[in-house]
Write a protein that holds these residues in place. Structure first.
Motif, mmCIF file in Angstrom:
data_model
loop_
_atom_site.group_PDB
_atom_site.id
_atom_site.type_symbol
_atom_site.label_atom_id
_atom_site.label_comp_id
_atom_site.label_asym_id
_atom_site.label_seq_id
_atom_site.Cartn_x
_atom_site.Cartn_y
_atom_site.Cartn_z
ATOM 1 N N PRO A 45 52.915 -18.673 -27.554
ATOM 2 C CA PRO A 45 52.086 -18.937 -26.385
ATOM 3 C C PRO A 45 50.631 -18.540 -26.641
ATOM 4 C CG PRO A 45 53.686 -17.162 -25.964
ATOM 5 C CD PRO A 45 53.791 -17.501 -27.397
ATOM 6 N N ILE A 46 49.704 -19.347 -26.122
ATOM 7 C CA ILE A 46 48.285 -18.992 -26.164
ATOM 8 C C ILE A 46 47.732 -19.143 -24.738
ATOM 9 C CG2 ILE A 46 47.906 -19.550 -28.595
ATOM 10 C CD1 ILE A 46 46.844 -22.291 -27.746
ATOM 11 N N TYR A 47 46.526 -18.695 -24.501
ATOM 12 C CA TYR A 47 45.918 -18.798 -23.170
ATOM 13 C C TYR A 47 46.881 -18.331 -22.082
ATOM 14 C CZ TYR A 47 41.977 -21.357 -25.173
ATOM 15 O OH TYR A 47 40.867 -21.721 -25.899
ATOM 16 N N ALA A 48 47.343 -17.125 -22.177
ATOM 17 C CA ALA A 48 48.234 -16.535 -21.167
ATOM 18 C C ALA A 48 49.456 -17.413 -20.914
ATOM 19 C CB ALA A 48 47.472 -16.280 -19.866
ATOM 20 N N GLY A 49 49.946 -18.048 -21.959
ATOM 21 C CA GLY A 49 51.155 -18.853 -21.806
ATOM 22 C C GLY A 49 50.916 -20.189 -21.137
ATOM 23 N N PHE A 56 32.476 -20.538 -20.314
ATOM 24 C CA PHE A 56 32.801 -19.554 -21.349
ATOM 25 C C PHE A 56 32.182 -18.219 -20.973
ATOM 26 C CE2 PHE A 56 33.772 -23.280 -23.791
ATOM 27 C CZ PHE A 56 34.671 -22.858 -24.756
ATOM 28 N N THR A 57 32.860 -17.138 -21.266
ATOM 29 C CA THR A 57 32.293 -15.807 -21.038
ATOM 30 C C THR A 57 32.688 -14.897 -22.198
ATOM 31 O OG1 THR A 57 34.210 -15.400 -19.645
ATOM 32 C CG2 THR A 57 32.114 -15.687 -18.516
ATOM 33 N N MET A 58 32.222 -13.668 -22.114
ATOM 34 C CA MET A 58 32.641 -12.690 -23.110
ATOM 35 C C MET A 58 34.098 -12.312 -22.820
ATOM 36 S SD MET A 58 31.191 -8.847 -23.989
ATOM 37 C CE MET A 58 29.489 -9.319 -23.882
ATOM 38 N N ASN A 59 34.916 -12.226 -23.859
ATOM 39 C CA ASN A 59 36.294 -11.768 -23.701
ATOM 40 C C ASN A 59 36.284 -10.470 -22.882
ATOM 41 O OD1 ASN A 59 39.106 -11.623 -24.283
ATOM 42 N ND2 ASN A 59 38.675 -10.156 -25.918
ATOM 43 N N PRO A 60 37.054 -10.415 -21.769
ATOM 44 C CA PRO A 60 36.978 -9.244 -20.881
ATOM 45 C C PRO A 60 37.185 -7.896 -21.604
ATOM 46 C CG PRO A 60 38.280 -10.975 -19.850
ATOM 47 C CD PRO A 60 37.960 -11.451 -21.240
ATOM 48 N N PHE A 61 38.067 -7.870 -22.579
ATOM 49 C CA PHE A 61 38.292 -6.606 -23.291
ATOM 50 C C PHE A 61 37.042 -6.179 -24.073
ATOM 51 C CE2 PHE A 61 42.532 -8.190 -22.502
ATOM 52 C CZ PHE A 61 43.181 -7.045 -22.049
ATOM 53 N N ASP A 62 36.268 -7.176 -24.489
ATOM 54 C CA ASP A 62 35.063 -6.869 -25.264
ATOM 55 C C ASP A 62 33.953 -6.331 -24.363
ATOM 56 O OD1 ASP A 62 36.744 -8.010 -27.032
ATOM 57 O OD2 ASP A 62 35.528 -9.775 -27.444
ATOM 58 N N ILE A 90 41.609 -13.272 -25.090
ATOM 59 C CA ILE A 90 42.481 -13.920 -24.109
ATOM 60 C C ILE A 90 42.661 -15.415 -24.354
ATOM 61 C CG2 ILE A 90 42.050 -12.199 -22.311
ATOM 62 C CD1 ILE A 90 40.237 -14.399 -20.976
ATOM 63 N N ASP A 91 42.077 -15.949 -25.425
ATOM 64 C CA ASP A 91 42.367 -17.354 -25.750
ATOM 65 C C ASP A 91 43.533 -17.455 -26.742
ATOM 66 O OD1 ASP A 91 40.822 -16.263 -27.791
ATOM 67 O OD2 ASP A 91 39.318 -17.844 -27.808
ATOM 68 N N ASP A 92 43.383 -16.798 -27.905
ATOM 69 C CA ASP A 92 44.489 -16.896 -28.872
ATOM 70 C C ASP A 92 45.586 -15.857 -28.633
ATOM 71 O OD1 ASP A 92 43.735 -14.450 -30.157
ATOM 72 O OD2 ASP A 92 42.303 -15.518 -31.402
ATOM 73 N N ASP A 93 45.301 -14.847 -27.804
ATOM 74 C CA ASP A 93 46.276 -13.783 -27.521
ATOM 75 C C ASP A 93 46.889 -13.199 -28.798
ATOM 76 O OD1 ASP A 93 46.043 -13.641 -24.730
ATOM 77 O OD2 ASP A 93 47.500 -15.232 -24.392
ATOM 78 N N SER A 94 46.077 -13.020 -29.832
ATOM 79 C CA SER A 94 46.624 -12.549 -31.117
ATOM 80 C C SER A 94 46.881 -11.048 -31.146
ATOM 81 C CB SER A 94 45.676 -12.893 -32.262
ATOM 82 O OG SER A 94 45.612 -14.269 -32.463
ATOM 83 N N ASN A 95 45.913 -10.275 -30.656
ATOM 84 C CA ASN A 95 46.026 -8.819 -30.722
ATOM 85 C C ASN A 95 46.184 -8.342 -32.173
ATOM 86 O OD1 ASN A 95 46.641 -6.081 -30.394
ATOM 87 N ND2 ASN A 95 47.797 -6.428 -28.518
ATOM 88 N N GLN A 96 45.249 -8.743 -33.032
ATOM 89 C CA GLN A 96 45.371 -8.422 -34.460
ATOM 90 C C GLN A 96 44.100 -7.866 -35.093
ATOM 91 O OE1 GLN A 96 46.380 -12.020 -36.540
ATOM 92 N NE2 GLN A 96 48.217 -12.403 -35.340
ATOM 93 N N ARG A 133 33.380 -14.986 -27.788
ATOM 94 C CA ARG A 133 33.126 -15.951 -26.707
ATOM 95 C C ARG A 133 34.426 -16.702 -26.447
ATOM 96 N NH1 ARG A 133 31.659 -21.480 -27.026
ATOM 97 N NH2 ARG A 133 30.329 -22.174 -25.298
ATOM 98 N N VAL A 134 34.892 -16.615 -25.215
ATOM 99 C CA VAL A 134 36.180 -17.259 -24.877
ATOM 100 C C VAL A 134 36.060 -18.045 -23.571
ATOM 101 C CG1 VAL A 134 37.593 -15.468 -25.988
ATOM 102 C CG2 VAL A 134 37.037 -15.252 -23.561
ATOM 103 N N VAL A 135 37.017 -18.898 -23.306
ATOM 104 C CA VAL A 135 37.084 -19.591 -22.014
ATOM 105 C C VAL A 135 37.305 -18.528 -20.942
ATOM 106 C CG1 VAL A 135 38.415 -21.216 -20.606
ATOM 107 C CG2 VAL A 135 37.988 -21.713 -23.033
ATOM 108 N N ASP A 136 36.526 -18.591 -19.879
ATOM 109 C CA ASP A 136 36.584 -17.591 -18.820
ATOM 110 C C ASP A 136 38.006 -17.445 -18.285
ATOM 111 O OD1 ASP A 136 34.790 -15.963 -16.838
ATOM 112 O OD2 ASP A 136 36.260 -17.026 -15.605
#
Ligand code: FAD
Ligand code: AMP
Lengths: 249, 311
Positions: B126-130, A33-39, A120-126, A9-12
């Motif tokens: 950066p977080i939230y698309a920068g 809030f919505t589902m992470n688009p990638f999910d 798309i909130d933390d942009d971790s990709n991990q 669950r992430v910020v839209d």
């Protein structure tokens, strides 16, 4: 084949987020809030595998606050069979999420795990990669194509130079790019049906996982803004500015 | 303090993102070693040894490292990296693929895509698309980090005289195998290292129309980029995508043509030195970040631009 899908669950993605004035984080009060688009793409792929007769059951897992239940419901309305909510009010970082997922995998024994390539909130990709490592499974990251053939998954991956295809012996972890598919909208009857599908509630301690954050956020700030530029009247003026003012050509 | 940098390469050429990562490593302090894992990759190891500031190159040359398969690579990096205070890789597709695996095997967090180093345990990312920058402190003894290349100067490619030490290959679990690849061939500079980028959006309308951008890019000696929407529409291949979930670029000059300026796109290019926007919609958000904005139809503006540049 059982498929496990992790949904966050992430910020839209349409919300223009604001940094809190005290620098402690991002203001998430009163935002959508919505589902992470990638999910969504991950869920869609699992549902298509089921429709193609390759998947027998789809289990969706979400971790975080109680409201993550809505995210699970969305996935159930898209066609997943049941949900697991790991409730936690502490921030769950990718390593913790991967450990929690590993504990769920031990119970559920899926042959395939599909997650988003990036939240798309933390942009971790991990998370997917970490989970694959903890399980000792192969991984196919940034997938734009997935084909399951018996005990094997063939994954086309988006890499810096173009595309790469690898074959994975199942069980395996796949992380998906948006280009893998176009997620469906849940129909009203399916949204109604989803309300009856079961969701199990667990906690990190039920799963025996220490989720203490390893990264401490000291502050969050807004990036410096670019100063407003000028409009040029025509191409000649543009070229002249680029040559004489900016000196970049 | 000693730092291990994972080299990015294609077995023949060392990618420049490695040089930026070495600069980040220098900010951490201590000896810098570079790990080159590849197959018939001697030229890469030799190039790594010449990077200014590198003390030693560890070279694992084996067929199992011919392709960037995460399983064998993560086992090697974990085994070699254990003795260091930090392991750094550029935040390329390769680095993003393998480093979280390394971090998990070492039971540490990964710090993704850092754009600044505050101290050896504190980083900005950066977080939230920068749209926000987080300063994070790592509590782990060993740091596993991916580095945003555009945020760090490239170390000098020449001047170093590091020794190259061959190391044995590790295990290959063998549950993932390489099948094939489609690598885009181009005479143009690499997107992430280009000084000038001409980028097109959905408004380009077609693959054929993208040729207008290619012509312009070639005139300027630049690279061609695109939005996710342009890639999704099939105008150009995925490796041209710039943005939050594509490549991060910061050229001297970025020319955005028929791009609306969604935050996810801005995330990948707003650190460019000069931004030019050409868009027929004067309300397009891209104009808010452009140094020079031209409200015009691309089909008129691009041919004119080509002519003007030939003068
Ligand atoms: C999870 C997620 C991740 C994403 N990641 C990325 C990413 O990494 N990179 C990215 O780019 N996007 C990304 N996006 C997509 C992003 O939100 C936007 O949809 C996308 O950037 C829009 O692309 P565009 O500007 O090409 O298209 P549009 O928004 O459709 O804009 C087209 C523009 O072209 C102009 N135009 C049309 N015709 C002409 C003409 N003849 N002459 C001049 N101008 C013209 C229009 O005025 C318009 O402004 C992501 C989205 C999501 C949900
Ligand atoms: N809290 C969470 N709950 C469920 N899935 C998650 C969570 N965090 C991350 N994931 C999964 O891991 C993917 C990558 O996240 P990240 O590594 O945080 O960028 C997401 O797209 C999700 O599929």
């Amino acid at each position: 084949m059982k498929v496990l899908v992790a949904v966050k669950r992430v910020v839209d993605y349409n919300v223009k987020i604001r940094v809190k004035a005290d620098g402690t984080g991002v203001d998430t009060g009163n935002v959508k809030f919505t589902m992470n688009p990638f999910d969504e793409t991950a869920v869609e792929e699992a549902v298509r595998l089921k429709e193609a007769g390759k998947a027998t059951e789809i289990v969706v897992v979400s971790m975080g606050p109680q409201q993550a239940q809505d995210t699970i419901r969305t996935a159930l309305a898209m066609g997943a069979d049941r949900g697991i909510l790991v409730g936690s009010d502490t921030e769950l970082q990718p390593l913790a999420v991967a450990k929690l997922l590993k504990a769920i995998v031990a119970k559920e024994q899926p042959a395939l795990i599909i997650v988003g390539k990036q939240a798309i909130d933390d942009d971790s990709n991990q998370t997917g990669q970490m989970l694959a490592a903890l399980l000792g499974w192969p991984q196919g990251t940034f997938a734009s194509k997935l084909a399951i053939d018996g005990e094997r998954a063939e994954v086309t991956r988006e890499i810096d130079g173009g595309l790469e295809t690898i074959a994975l012996a199942l069980p395996a972890v796949v992380t998906v790019d948006l280009r893998l598919n176009e997620p469906r909208y849940a129909s009203l009857p399916n949204i109604m049906k989803a309300k009856k599908k079961p969701i199990d509630a667990l906690t990190p301690s039920d799963l025996g996982v220490d989720v203490t954050p390893r990264l401490i956020t000291l502050k969050v700030e807004e990036p410096s803004r670019r100063k407003a530029g000028v409009k040029v009247a025509n191409v000649a003026e543009l070229v002249s500015k680029l040559k004489n003012e900016a000196k970049v050509i | 303090m000693s730092v291990l940098v994972i080299a990015e390469h294609d077995n023949a050429v060392l990618k420049t993102a490695t040089l930026n990562t070495v600069s980040a490593a220098r900010q951490l302090g201590g000896d810098i070693h570079v790990l080159v894992a590849g197959h018939n990759a001697r030229p890469v190891a030799d190039a790594a040894a010449k990077i200014d500031g590198v003390a030693k190159v560890l070279f694992a040359d084996d067929a199992i490292y011919e392709h960037d398969l995460a399983e064998p690579l993560s086992l090697l990096i974990t085994a070699v990296g254990k003795g260091y205070q930090a392991i750094l890789s550029p935040a390329t597709a390769g680095g993003k693929n393998v480093m979280p695996r390394v971090a998990a095997l070492l039971d540490v967090a990964q710090v993704s895509d850092i754009c600044a180093i505050v101290s050896p345990d504190t980083f900005v990312r950066p977080i939230y698309a920068g749209n926000a920058l987080a300063t994070v402190q790592s509590k782990d003894a060993l740091k596993v980090i991916t580095v945003r290349a555009t945020s760090f100067e490239a170390a000098k490619a020449e001047g170093g005289q590091a020794s190259v030490e061959a190391i044995a290959a590790g295990e290959n679990p063998g549950r993932a195998t390489f099948v094939g690849q489609q690598i885009s061939k181009s005479e143009r500079p690499e997107l992430t290292a280009a000084q000038i980028i001409v980028s097109g959006g959905r408004g380009m309308g077609s693959l054929e129309n993208f040729k207008l951008l290619e012509t312009l890019a070639d005139k300027l000696g630049g690279a061609v980029g695109a939005t996710r929407a342009a890639v999704d529409a099939g105008f150009v291949p995925n490796d041209l995508q710039i943005g939050q979930t594509g490549k991060i670029v910061a050229p001297e000059l970025y020319i955005a043509v028929a791009i609306s300026g969604a935050i996810q796109h801005l995330a990948g290019m707003k650190d460019s030195k000069i931004i030019v926007a050409i868009n027929k919609d004067e309300e397009a958000p891209i104009f808010q970040v452009a140094d020079y904005g031209l409200v015009a139809d691309l089909f008129q503006a691009l041919p004119e631009l080509a002519t003007e540049l030939s003068k």
